[in-house]
Design an enzyme around this catalytic site. Structure first.
Site, PDB file in Angstrom:
ATOM      1  N   THR A 190       0.814  -1.213   0.000  1.00 47.56           N
ATOM      2  CA  THR A 190       0.000   0.000   0.000  1.00 47.56           C
ATOM      3  C   THR A 190       0.850   1.265   0.000  1.00 47.56           C
ATOM      4  O   THR A 190       0.502   2.264  -0.632  1.00 47.56           O
ATOM      5  CB  THR A 190      -0.923   0.007   1.232  1.00 47.56           C
ATOM      6  OG1 THR A 190      -1.837  -1.098   1.138  1.00 47.56           O
ATOM      7  CG2 THR A 190      -1.724   1.290   1.330  1.00 47.56           C
ATOM      8  N   ASP A 249       1.790  -8.340  -4.650  1.00 50.03           N
ATOM      9  CA  ASP A 249       0.531  -8.129  -3.933  1.00 50.03           C
ATOM     10  C   ASP A 249       0.616  -9.004  -2.694  1.00 50.03           C
ATOM     11  O   ASP A 249       0.584 -10.233  -2.794  1.00 50.03           O
ATOM     12  CB  ASP A 249      -0.650  -8.532  -4.813  1.00 50.03           C
ATOM     13  CG  ASP A 249      -2.001  -8.359  -4.112  1.00 50.03           C
ATOM     14  OD1 ASP A 249      -2.022  -8.250  -2.867  1.00 50.03           O
ATOM     15  OD2 ASP A 249      -3.030  -8.353  -4.807  1.00 50.03           O
ATOM     16  N   SER A 250       0.726  -8.403  -1.526  1.00 54.20           N
ATOM     17  CA  SER A 250       1.024  -9.214  -0.347  1.00 54.20           C
ATOM     18  C   SER A 250      -0.076 -10.229  -0.056  1.00 54.20           C
ATOM     19  O   SER A 250       0.185 -11.274   0.526  1.00 54.20           O
ATOM     20  CB  SER A 250       1.298  -8.345   0.882  1.00 54.20           C
ATOM     21  OG  SER A 250       0.131  -7.842   1.468  1.00 54.20           O
ATOM     22  N   SER A 251      -1.296  -9.950  -0.476  1.00 59.79           N
ATOM     23  CA  SER A 251      -2.369 -10.924  -0.275  1.00 59.79           C
ATOM     24  C   SER A 251      -2.177 -12.155  -1.150  1.00 59.79           C
ATOM     25  O   SER A 251      -2.781 -13.198  -0.886  1.00 59.79           O
ATOM     26  CB  SER A 251      -3.733 -10.288  -0.579  1.00 59.79           C
ATOM     27  OG  SER A 251      -3.999  -9.229   0.313  1.00 59.79           O
ATOM     28  N   THR A 311       1.223  -4.893   4.039  1.00 65.15           N
ATOM     29  CA  THR A 311       1.032  -5.257   5.449  1.00 65.15           C
ATOM     30  C   THR A 311       0.256  -6.548   5.653  1.00 65.15           C
ATOM     31  O   THR A 311       0.399  -7.191   6.693  1.00 65.15           O
ATOM     32  CB  THR A 311       0.311  -4.133   6.215  1.00 65.15           C
ATOM     33  OG1 THR A 311      -0.995  -3.920   5.649  1.00 65.15           O
ATOM     34  CG2 THR A 311       1.112  -2.840   6.177  1.00 65.15           C
ATOM     35  N   GLN A 338      -4.623 -21.164  20.153  1.00 68.50           N
ATOM     36  CA  GLN A 338      -5.410 -20.101  19.545  1.00 68.50           C
ATOM     37  C   GLN A 338      -5.349 -18.825  20.376  1.00 68.50           C
ATOM     38  O   GLN A 338      -5.712 -17.757  19.885  1.00 68.50           O
ATOM     39  CB  GLN A 338      -6.861 -20.556  19.351  1.00 68.50           C
ATOM     40  CG  GLN A 338      -6.995 -21.664  18.333  1.00 68.50           C
ATOM     41  CD  GLN A 338      -8.436 -22.067  18.055  1.00 68.50           C
ATOM     42  OE1 GLN A 338      -9.372 -21.318  18.319  1.00 68.50           O
ATOM     43  NE2 GLN A 338      -8.630 -23.269  17.529  1.00 68.50           N
ATOM     44  N   CYS A 339      -4.884 -18.911  21.615  1.00 68.32           N
ATOM     45  CA  CYS A 339      -4.673 -17.723  22.432  1.00 68.32           C
ATOM     46  C   CYS A 339      -3.420 -16.999  21.930  1.00 68.32           C
ATOM     47  O   CYS A 339      -2.383 -17.631  21.755  1.00 68.32           O
ATOM     48  CB  CYS A 339      -4.469 -18.083  23.901  1.00 68.32           C
ATOM     49  SG  CYS A 339      -5.832 -18.997  24.637  1.00 68.32           S
TER      50      CYS A 339
END
Length: 345
Positions: A14, A62-64, A94, A279-280
């Protein structure tokens, strides 16, 4: 080029985009735009920026859509130029910045100089953007000779790359390291490095630059209430899957379900590396605290301790990409290779 020159690798994101009729789009000539933006800083801040050169990717990532091939390209571009620069800055989108940075840490082990990754929530030329501050911060820390690891600079803070996660979709303080303190921060416009929290120099670099396997070779397996054995089987009963990050509950718990445990055991017996994290976001897994955790120990699952999902995943990709004996892969997963995990408890 002087001995204190930093190389900036502009990979995309971005921060380098421009506004167009259909929204933000990748922009070119980023080096000229960045140098022009720096002219608007106060003189004392401009003077503190180290000399830098830029390697600008012709096709921004494209980081995605980033893949292990992109992680590999970044690491190899740094390795090929390692002797020529005092430090490196990677400008990256990001969304998957924490994933790429974690992979860089495993590929560039034993660094003797800084590699600092940053991005921005807003493009460089947008009013009130965070882009210029983040790049300035990254460059200032990339000139610190006693920083010898891969780090993320964002919102005036420096974090260990393989400990950090994207925490917010819009806020400028978008990244946090839930289980490791800051490596440094900007205080009164000066970079302050907390050396005791950083990796110590380890002598000659011991870079590991294998041809990384596709991400399909490693899967993420988050548990949810009511998950069924057949659903796990569909993901794990696949000859192309060599590793799985099992995202358990609490300190390493799974449902009390014999069929489900049997599917995990079958995958482990086929040689699939099962890495267990929580998952914590804060705290480690401790297999064996509860009976369900003991089941995971019994089938040969590996405790990921307090690793982030990004670090656990990219570490598995890194390990299964190399022709290592299974026992060595398991030992290396349980060891801290670049500060990505605390000691086993």
């Amino acid at each position: 080029m002087t001995s204190n020159t930093v190389l900036v690798l502009y990979a995309g994101g971005t921060l380098g985009m421009l506004d167009g009729p259909r929204g933000l789009r990748p922009g070119s000539d980023f080096e000229a735009r960045l140098r022009q933006a720096f002219t608007h800083l106060a003189a004392y801040r401009r003077d503190a920026i180290p000399p830098f050169e830029m390697l600008e990717y012709t096709t921004p990532i494209d980081s995605s859509s980033a893949t292990p091939a992109d992680w590999q390209r970044l690491a190899r571009d740094i390795a090929e130029r390692y002797a020529d620069y005092a430090g490196f800055v990677v400008l990256h989108g990001t969304d998957t910045l924490a994933w790429s940075t974690s992979s860089l840490a495993f590929q560039l082990q034993g660094l003797g100089k800084p590699v600092v990754v940053t991005g921005a929530q807003k493009p460089l030329e947008i009013p009130n953007s965070d882009a210029l501050d983040n790049v300035e911060t990254a460059l200032r820390f990339a000139a610190q000779t006693n920083l010898t690891e891969v780090a993320i600079a964002f919102d005036g803070k420096l974090m260990r790359g393989c400990r950090t996660r994207k925490w917010d979709t819009q806020a400028f303080n978008a990244f946090h390291a839930p289980n490791w303190p800051l490596l440094g921060e900007i205080i009164d416009d000066e970079p302050v490095l907390y050396a005791a929290r950083c990796l110590s120099p380890s002598g000659a670099p011991r870079f590991e630059l294998p041809d990384l396997v596709p991400t399909s070779a490693v899967i993420r397996l988050p548990l949810w209430p009511g998950i069924q054995a057949r659903q796990i089987a569909r993901l794990l009963d696949d000859d192309t899957v060599h590793g799985a990050v099992l995202e358990s509950w609490g300190s390493g718990n799974i449902p009390e379900d014999t069929a489900l445990a049997s599917e995990l055991a079958a995958a482990s017996s086929r040689g699939t590396m099962l890495a267990v994290i929580s998952q914590c976001p804060h705290g480690p897994v401790t297999l064996g605290t509860y009976a369900s955790g003991n089941v995971l120990k019994d089938i040969g699952a590996l405790a990921g301790n307090d690793m982030t999902p990004e670090a656990a995943f990219t570490k598995l990709v890194h390990l299964v990409s190399q022709p290592l004996p299974e026992a060595q892969r398991r030992r290396q997963f349980l060891a801290s290779l670049c500060g990505e995990r605390s000691a086993l408890r």
